[in-house]
Design a protein around this motif. Structure first.
Motif, PDB file in Angstrom:
ATOM      1  N   VAL A   1     137.055  83.827  39.104  1.00  0.00           N
ATOM      2  CA  VAL A   1     137.678  85.396  39.673  1.00  0.00           C
ATOM      3  C   VAL A   1     138.898  86.375  39.117  1.00  0.00           C
ATOM      4  N   LEU A   2     139.065  87.259  38.545  1.00  0.00           N
ATOM      5  CA  LEU A   2     139.486  87.496  37.403  1.00  0.00           C
ATOM      6  C   LEU A   2     140.589  88.677  38.595  1.00  0.00           C
ATOM      7  N   PHE A   3     142.240  89.170  37.363  1.00  0.00           N
ATOM      8  CA  PHE A   3     142.635  89.727  38.440  1.00  0.00           C
ATOM      9  C   PHE A   3     143.137  89.834  39.717  1.00  0.00           C
ATOM     10  N   GLY A   4     142.817  88.758  40.546  1.00  0.00           N
ATOM     11  CA  GLY A   4     143.039  88.763  41.767  1.00  0.00           C
ATOM     12  C   GLY A   4     141.949  89.616  42.516  1.00  0.00           C
ATOM     13  N   GLY A   5     140.334  89.557  41.714  1.00  0.00           N
ATOM     14  CA  GLY A   5     139.706  90.597  42.496  1.00  0.00           C
ATOM     15  C   GLY A   5     139.816  92.056  42.285  1.00  0.00           C
ATOM     16  N   ALA A   6     141.044  92.524  42.055  1.00  0.00           N
ATOM     17  CA  ALA A   6     141.424  94.371  42.077  1.00  0.00           C
ATOM     18  C   ALA A   6     140.054  94.559  40.954  1.00  0.00           C
ATOM     19  N   PRO A   7     139.845  95.735  41.020  1.00  0.00           N
ATOM     20  CA  PRO A   7     138.439  96.353  40.549  1.00  0.00           C
ATOM     21  C   PRO A   7     139.066  96.573  39.136  1.00  0.00           C
ATOM     22  N   ALA A   8     137.634  96.343  37.777  1.00  0.00           N
ATOM     23  CA  ALA A   8     138.267  96.721  36.995  1.00  0.00           C
ATOM     24  C   ALA A   8     138.169  97.702  36.191  1.00  0.00           C
ATOM     25  N   ILE A   9     139.740  98.934  36.706  1.00  0.00           N
ATOM     26  CA  ILE A   9     138.403 100.345  36.069  1.00  0.00           C
ATOM     27  C   ILE A   9     139.573 100.099  34.792  1.00  0.00           C
ATOM     28  N   GLY A  10     138.236 101.298  34.297  1.00  0.00           N
ATOM     29  CA  GLY A  10     138.650 101.865  32.401  1.00  0.00           C
ATOM     30  C   GLY A  10     137.734 101.441  31.710  1.00  0.00           C
TER      31      GLY A  10
ATOM     32  N   PRO B   1     145.460  93.763  36.897  1.00  0.00           N
ATOM     33  CA  PRO B   1     144.068  94.283  36.368  1.00  0.00           C
ATOM     34  C   PRO B   1     144.690  94.865  34.533  1.00  0.00           C
ATOM     35  N   PRO B   2     144.953  95.059  33.736  1.00  0.00           N
ATOM     36  CA  PRO B   2     145.291  96.318  32.722  1.00  0.00           C
ATOM     37  C   PRO B   2     143.899  96.582  32.663  1.00  0.00           C
ATOM     38  N   LYS B   3     145.028  97.777  31.623  1.00  0.00           N
ATOM     39  CA  LYS B   3     144.047  98.926  32.027  1.00  0.00           C
ATOM     40  C   LYS B   3     143.371  98.605  30.464  1.00  0.00           C
ATOM     41  N   LEU B   4     142.031  98.173  30.254  1.00  0.00           N
ATOM     42  CA  LEU B   4     141.162  97.332  29.205  1.00  0.00           C
ATOM     43  C   LEU B   4     140.167  98.458  29.079  1.00  0.00           C
ATOM     44  N   ASN B   5     140.218  98.775  28.060  1.00  0.00           N
ATOM     45  CA  ASN B   5     138.399  99.317  28.006  1.00  0.00           C
ATOM     46  C   ASN B   5     137.504  98.337  27.219  1.00  0.00           C
ATOM     47  N   ARG B   6     137.386  97.009  26.740  1.00  0.00           N
ATOM     48  CA  ARG B   6     136.748  95.982  27.129  1.00  0.00           C
ATOM     49  C   ARG B   6     137.056  94.772  27.185  1.00  0.00           C
ATOM     50  N   LEU B   7     135.750  94.577  27.258  1.00  0.00           N
ATOM     51  CA  LEU B   7     136.505  92.638  27.619  1.00  0.00           C
ATOM     52  C   LEU B   7     134.767  91.943  27.563  1.00  0.00           C
ATOM     53  N   HIS B   8     134.865  91.097  26.309  1.00  0.00           N
ATOM     54  CA  HIS B   8     133.788  90.011  25.799  1.00  0.00           C
ATOM     55  C   HIS B   8     134.477  88.777  26.437  1.00  0.00           C
ATOM     56  N   LEU B   9     133.674  87.964  27.166  1.00  0.00           N
ATOM     57  CA  LEU B   9     134.451  86.797  26.946  1.00  0.00           C
ATOM     58  C   LEU B   9     132.363  86.204  27.219  1.00  0.00           C
ATOM     59  N   ASP B  10     132.864  84.852  26.772  1.00  0.00           N
ATOM     60  CA  ASP B  10     131.879  83.674  25.781  1.00  0.00           C
ATOM     61  C   ASP B  10     132.214  82.605  26.237  1.00  0.00           C
ATOM     62  N   ALA B  11     131.185  81.519  27.479  1.00  0.00           N
ATOM     63  CA  ALA B  11     131.379  79.645  27.634  1.00  0.00           C
ATOM     64  C   ALA B  11     131.128  79.502  26.391  1.00  0.00           C
ATOM     65  N   GLY B  12     130.093  79.800  25.725  1.00  0.00           N
ATOM     66  CA  GLY B  12     129.649  79.218  24.238  1.00  0.00           C
ATOM     67  C   GLY B  12     128.438  78.606  25.731  1.00  0.00           C
ATOM     68  N   TYR B  13     127.836  77.249  24.619  1.00  0.00           N
ATOM     69  CA  TYR B  13     126.462  76.540  25.435  1.00  0.00           C
ATOM     70  C   TYR B  13     127.093  75.858  26.776  1.00  0.00           C
ATOM     71  N   VAL B  14     127.993  76.230  27.262  1.00  0.00           N
ATOM     72  CA  VAL B  14     127.931  75.688  28.525  1.00  0.00           C
ATOM     73  C   VAL B  14     127.834  75.880  29.569  1.00  0.00           C
ATOM     74  N   GLU B  15     126.837  75.054  30.473  1.00  0.00           N
ATOM     75  CA  GLU B  15     126.295  75.646  31.900  1.00  0.00           C
ATOM     76  C   GLU B  15     127.072  75.716  32.561  1.00  0.00           C
ATOM     77  N   PRO B  16     126.644  77.258  33.468  1.00  0.00           N
ATOM     78  CA  PRO B  16     127.625  77.899  33.642  1.00  0.00           C
ATOM     79  C   PRO B  16     127.643  77.679  35.348  1.00  0.00           C
ATOM     80  N   SER B  17     126.866  76.528  35.983  1.00  0.00           N
ATOM     81  CA  SER B  17     127.331  76.325  36.952  1.00  0.00           C
ATOM     82  C   SER B  17     127.848  74.627  37.324  1.00  0.00           C
ATOM     83  N   SER B  18     127.378  74.420  36.575  1.00  0.00           N
ATOM     84  CA  SER B  18     128.876  73.195  36.019  1.00  0.00           C
ATOM     85  C   SER B  18     130.690  73.298  35.611  1.00  0.00           C
TER      86      SER B  18
END
Length: 241
Positions: free
Chosen positions: A147-156, A125-142
């Motif tokens: 899993v981001l960063f290999g499951g490591a905690p996103a510290i910061g 995980p890089p040292k991010l202070n902001r994370l914005h992810l938008d998949a538009g109008y796609v159904e999440p269940s599809s």
């Protein structure tokens, strides 16, 4: 001194900050080139000030993307990927990934979120202070769960916005947040949400919407509103909008 140009009447650091405030996230290269046309001194200051070029986005096309990535040098980077077809995600993240340690924020808009985020799923995980992810109008269940960063905690991280992305917020092990927006994320339970809030006692903004999942969301019209879903009444008095 009144006859001197503004950049010679104020400290260089203040002038650079003023220039930075004139640069938008959508068209940073266009804005910087426009400022460089003021005079030769402005052109030289802007060319020599690497942090002014730190917004790395796809919105102005491949040429502008490569220019900012080179001009930014060792400065902190705001990474913005809009999946509009002009730049492939694999190329964009391969090139920006070479400066992963410089990432300050990451914003991604893509209906193929798994492909867009393939590069960083296994990265530290890089040292991010902001994370914005938008998949538009796609159904999440599809979509396959990410899993981001290999499951490591996103510290910061201080500002997190997830919109219909197949990510379990609990997998990020978030804490210390200032702002949290979850929209169309059915993979979080009330227990996980409350645990997250307990770990973010200084939370200032909380927006929850459509956490129960359901059918495909329609494109909102100006007259439509979406009612926030809040599974608790009050916890440290966060703002719930």
């Amino acid at each position: 001194t009144n006859g001197l140009p503004i950049h010679e009447r104020i400290p260089r650091e203040i002038f650079e900050t003023i220039l930075h405030l004139c640069v938008g996230f959508e068209t940073p290269v266009k804005d910087l080139i426009s400022l460089q046309l003021v005079c030769r001194s402005w052109r030289d200051v802007i060319a020599d000030t690497s942090f002014l070029w730190g917004t790395i986005t796809t919105e102005e096309g491949p040429q502008a993307f490569r220019k900012t990535l080179g001009m930014a040098k060792d400065s902190l980077l705001d990474i913005i990927f809009i999946d509009d077809g002009e730049i492939e995600a694999s190329e964009f993240f391969s090139m920006t990934g070479e400066k992963l340690d410089q990432w300050r924020s990451l914003s991604v808009e893509s209906e193929s979120m798994g492909g867009a985020l393939a590069f960083i799923q296994a990265q530290k995980p890089p040292k991010l202070n902001r994370l914005h992810l938008d998949a538009g109008y796609v159904e999440p269940s599809s979509q396959r769960e990410i899993v981001l960063f290999g499951g490591a905690p996103a510290i910061g991280l201080k500002d997190v916005r997830l919109t219909r992305v197949p990510i379990r917020p609990a997998s990020l092990r978030l804490s210390g947040l200032k702002s949290l927006h979850l929209d169309g994320i059915p993979s979080i339970t009330a227990e996980e949400l409350i645990a997250l809030l307990i770990e973010s006692p200084d939370l200032e903004i909380l927006h929850l919407n459509s956490l129960q999942g359901g059918g495909r969301r329609s494109h909102p019209s100006p007259t439509q509103t979406f009612r926030p879903i809040c599974p608790f009444t009050c916890l440290s008095s966060p703002n719930c909008t």
